[in-house]
Every structure is written in structure tokens, then in C-alpha cells.
Scaffold this motif. Structure first.
Motif, PDB file in Angstrom:
ATOM      1  N   ILE A  20       3.372  12.014  69.036  1.00  0.00           N
ATOM      2  CA  ILE A  20       3.770  10.842  68.062  1.00  0.00           C
ATOM      3  C   ILE A  20       4.237   9.568  69.012  1.00  0.00           C
ATOM      4  O   ILE A  20       3.883   8.469  68.647  1.00  0.00           O
ATOM      5  CB  ILE A  20       5.157  11.354  67.200  1.00  0.00           C
TER       6      ILE A  20
ATOM      7  N   GLY B 146       4.525  13.809  61.829  1.00  0.00           N
ATOM      8  CA  GLY B 146       5.953  14.063  61.731  1.00  0.00           C
ATOM      9  C   GLY B 146       6.191  15.098  60.663  1.00  0.00           C
ATOM     10  O   GLY B 146       7.158  15.670  60.758  1.00  0.00           O
TER      11      GLY B 146
ATOM     12  N   TRP C 137      10.713   4.963  63.011  1.00  0.00           N
ATOM     13  CA  TRP C 137      10.397   6.109  63.921  1.00  0.00           C
ATOM     14  C   TRP C 137      11.273   6.154  64.995  1.00  0.00           C
ATOM     15  O   TRP C 137      11.470   7.228  65.651  1.00  0.00           O
ATOM     16  CB  TRP C 137       8.686   6.375  64.086  1.00  0.00           C
TER      17      TRP C 137
END
Ligand code: ARG
Length: 459
Positions: free
Chosen positions: A137, A178, A454
Motif C-alpha cells: 500500500i 486495504g 490513507w
């Protein structure tokens, strides 16, 4: 000679074929550290409850560390005759410390022992998946931040649909990975109950303290039903299920990288570090890592299905079928971790070709929807009429061999005479993406907000 562990009941040892089908030591040796941790916790508890003496427990706990160092040092002699890691460790403990070793298996069975070991092993894989997903990520966020306003074509049916931004596309995968992360965390929280002390299936008459061993092994609590504790492999199936979905996401992304790195697309250049050449064609730079990541879903989903099939018809409690759980999870975990690491490496290293992306973004009538929206917004047409008029202009451009912005105002007016020169503003891809400011949309400002969100989540 018959097996040392149950020789009392047996006059003869097993046939060689019996030994071959029965033994799991060739693979379950991977749980040696977990097995020894479980046994050390069990021995300490037995002493605390006055079920064995402190000196026996000390000898057992020290001896187990000796066995562990032999295993880690590569000097341990594994025996197929001893079937599995549990009996290999115990038999070696007997050689190292003698008589007290025989007291370790009090109030315990291999059934709760193997469930405990396997849970500890699988729990580590949930944690490993979590950190690998976080790293992936992070790599995607790096790409998204750099290219928040780089235009590219968005596709449906792999046909040009509407312009989007590179950052938006990267952030789509951040959302997917996620959710994979949250699936791993959910399953880990659910599985963290200790089977140890369930014994063979019914519990034990010894005054054991299951809370103590649960705590020593980092479990949240002991599992509440001894029959369930030794029969449950949900935790392995949840890992395989979460791993399968994650592998599916990796596979979709890998497929895009394969397409994008082709000479026909030229959307991305993969680094030399994550590509291979051809032994015959000197020009080739192949996206092998992406292709292998794309393929991994096969074995990971296969493991999921295989274990589901193993479990589906088993009456409670333990059946030897359940020994087939480990290789599936080992293989799936190894390959998931490798695929996640390879994807992270590729994403970190790859460079998006901004010019190719922009050129492709403007082709294929990608702003036709913007034109239709303009007819609605400025001329007040119903959307269905605007769609029809725009369609006729696309057909005209196609006939002329040009793109929508290349049509002249007069040509535009043949479709609807209310069209003015302002229309050309919305036919540019930059304006198109900038206008998509709805929450979660592709406008660079929205993409930057997604990245910021994020970063806040990851801290
Ligand atoms: N090797 C076995 C397994 O992996 C350990 C448990 C054996 N239990 C038994 N009752 N035979 O499942």
C-alpha cells in the motif's frame, strides 16, 4: 519394532507404505518452533498446577530449548518412523533429559497440540500478510502521489471509457489491498483462541489451567468447547479465503501490468530488476514477475478449495484427514508472501510513461461523456437526447478519421445548431478529469484527498 509412543497395544510396526502415507514430518517440521513453545507453556502450567514437579518442568523446559537449538542448527535427526514433529520433538527430549520427558504429555493430546501449533503458525502468517500488504500500500501511495494529475484512459470492457488519472487508478488498488488487510486482521482476531488443554476431544480430568497456557502463547483466551477446539480448521480456511481474495486482486493488477508494459500500450516501464529477457529475441523485456503473480491465484485458491473439501464431511472431532491441512496453508502462505513482495518491488520500481498515458487518454473519443454532459448543462437537453447527438458526432469523427476535439464548430453544429465554441473546453482530457470532483472521483484534488486519507489511516 512397534512405535515407542503406543507400543503397549501393538506387537508389530507399520508397513513401509503405511509409514509413507501416515507420516507428516516431511512438512510439519516447519512448526517445530511453535510445537516447542506450546510444550514449554504446557510444562510450566503443569508445574504451576502441581500436576508435575517443578524440577521435572524445569528439565522439560530446558531440554526443549536444547532440542530447538538442534533443530535451528540443522543437527536434528528427523525420523519418519516417529510420524510427525510432535513425536519427533518428544522422542528427542527423552534422549536429552530422560524420564521427566514422559510427563510432558500429561493432560494433553496430539489433537490439541497440533491445533495449537498450527494456529500459532497460521497466526504468524496473518501478521506477515499484514506487514506485506502495508508495504505494498505504501508503494502504491508513492505512485499515486507522484501521478495524482497524470491523465490516462479509464476503461470498461477494456475499451476506452473516460479519462482518469494515474493516481486514481493506483488508489483503486489501495482500497482493494486495504480491504485485504482488514480481512486478515478480522480473521486473526477471531482465531486467537487457544485449543491447548482440549486434550484429545473431551478435556481432561487433570486440574489444568487453560488461561495460563493461552496467555503464555499470546492467545486472547482458551477456546470455549473442547470438541470444537480440536476439530476447528476455520482459521486456516479464513486465511486461505482472505489469501485467495488478495491473490485475485494481485492477479488483476498483474494482468494490467502485463498489458500496460506491452509495446502496444507503453503505459509503464518495468525496471530491469523485475523483468527478464529472452534467450532468442534480443529486444524482449518480459514482465515475468507480473505473470507469475497472476498465476499464483491458481494454487492459493486451489489450496482453499482443497482444504474445504478435506473438512466438509468430517464428523467431530479429530480425523487424520486433518493432517492434510498444513501443506495447503504452507504453500499458499509462501506464495502469497512472495507475490506480495514481488508486487511491492515492481510497483516501487516501475515508471509510468506520462506522455503515452496522456496520448492514450485523449484517443478513442474518451471525452464523449463530457460532450453529452455539456449539452445537458449548457443547452438544457435531456441526457438521452444529448447521448444521441454526441453519438452522431462520434460517428462523424470516426468517419473523418479524427478525434472529437478535431471536429470543426460547423461540423458540431450539424448535430445540434445550439452548440457553441465553448464546447471545446470540455473536450480536453485535463478539463475532463478536473471536472470529476464528486467524492471518490478522478479529479486530482480528489485523488490527493484519497492519498491524504490513507496516510492518516496508516499514521
Ligand atoms: N500429525 C498429526 C496431524 O497433523 C498430528 C495429530 C495426530 N493425532 C492423532 N490422533 N493421530 O494432524
Amino acid at each position: 519394532t512397534s512405535n515407542k509412543m503406543w507400543g503397549g497395544r501393538f506387537a508389530a510396526g507399520p508397513d513401509a507404505i503405511m509409514e509413507a502415507i501416515n507420516a507428516s514430518i516431511s512438512f510439519d517440521r516447519r512448526m517445530a518452533a511453535q510445537d516447542i513453545a506450546g510444550s514449554r507453556a504446557h510444562a510450566a502450567m503443569l508445574a504451576a498446577q502441581d500436576i508435575i514437579s517443578d524440577s521435572d518442568a524445569d528439565a522439560i523446559r530446558k531440554g526443549l530449548l536444547t532440542v530447538l537449538s538442534e533443530i535451528e542448527g540443522g543437527t536434528f535427526a528427523y525420523s519418519t518412523a516417529l510420524e510427525d514433529i510432535h513425536m519427533n520433538v518428544e522422542a528427542r527430549l527423552k534422549e536429552v533429559i530422560g524420564e521427566p520427558a514422559g510427563r510432558l504429555h500429561t493432560g494433553r493430546s496430539r489433537n490439541d497440540q497440533v491445533a495449537t501449533d498450527f494456529k500459532l503458525w497460521t497466526r504468524d502468517q496473518f501478521d506477515a500478510a499484514e506487514s506485506r500488504l502495508l508495504a505494498l500500500i505504501q508503494a502504491l501511495l508513492g505512485q499515486a502521489e507522484a501521478g495524482a494529475d497524470w491523465v490516462m484512459p479509464g476503461f470498461t470492457h477494456l475499451q476506452t471509457a473516460q479519462p482518469v488519472t494515474w493516481g486514481h487508478h493506483m488508489m483503486a488498488y489501495v482500497e482493494m489491498f486495504g480491504r485485504d488487510l482488514s480481512r486478515m486482521r478480522d480473521a486473526r482476531a477471531r482465531m486467537n483462541e487457544s485449543p491447548l488443554g482440549a486434550a484429545a476431544l473431551a478435556g481432561t480430568s487433570f486440574p489444568i489451567d487453560r488461561d495460563m497456557t493461552a496467555q503464555a502463547l499470546g492467545f486472547d483466551r482458551p477456546s470455549a468447547n473442547s470438541l470444537d477446539a480440536v476439530s476447528d480448521r476455520d482459521f486456516a480456511l479464513e486465511f486461505l479465503g482472505a489469501a485467495s481474495i488478495c491473490a485475485m486482486h494481485l492477479s488483476r493488477f498483474a494482468e494490467e501490468l502485463v498489458i500496460w508494459s506491452s509495446a502496444q500500450f507503453r503505459f509503464v516501464t518495468l525496471s530491469d530488476r523485475f523483468s527478464t529477457g529472452s534467450s532468442i529475441m534480443p529486444q524482449k523485456k518480459n514482465p515475468d514477475a507480473a505473470e507469475l503473480i497472476r498465476a499464483k491465484i491458481g494454487r492459493i485458491m486451489g489450496a482453499n478449495v482443497a482444504l474445504m473439501m478435506v473438512m466438509k464431511g468430517l464428523p467431530l472431532a479429530y480425523s487424520k484427514d486433518m493432517q492434510e491441512d498444513k501443506e495447503q496453508v504452507f504453500d499458499a502462505a509462501d506464495n502469497l508472501m512472495l507475490a506480495l513482495a514481488a508486487m511491492e518491488g515492481m510497483v516501487k520500481d516501475m515508471s509510468a510513461n506520462r506522455e503515452s498515458l496522456a496520448a492514450a487518454a485523449g484517443s478513442g473519443f474518451s471525452t464523449a461523456t463530457d460532450l453529452a454532459d455539456w449539452l445537458v448543462r449548457v443547452l438544457g437537453l435531456p441526457f438521452r437526447d444529448a447521448h444521441h447527438i454526441t453519438g452522431s458526432l462520434v460517428a462523424l469523427a470516426e468517419k473523418n478519421g479524427c478525434d472529437l476535439p478535431d471536429l470543426t464548430l460547423d461540423e458540431m453544429k450539424t448535430a445540434h445548431d445550439g452548440i457553441t465554441a465553448d464546447v471545446f473546453d470540455v473536450l480536453g482530457v485535463e478539463n475532463s478529469v478536473n471536472s470529476r470532483m464528486s467524492y471518490g472521483g478522478t479529479a486530482p484534488a480528489q485523488v490527493r484527498a484519497q492519498v491524504a486519507r490513507w496516510k492518516g489511516i496508516l499514521g
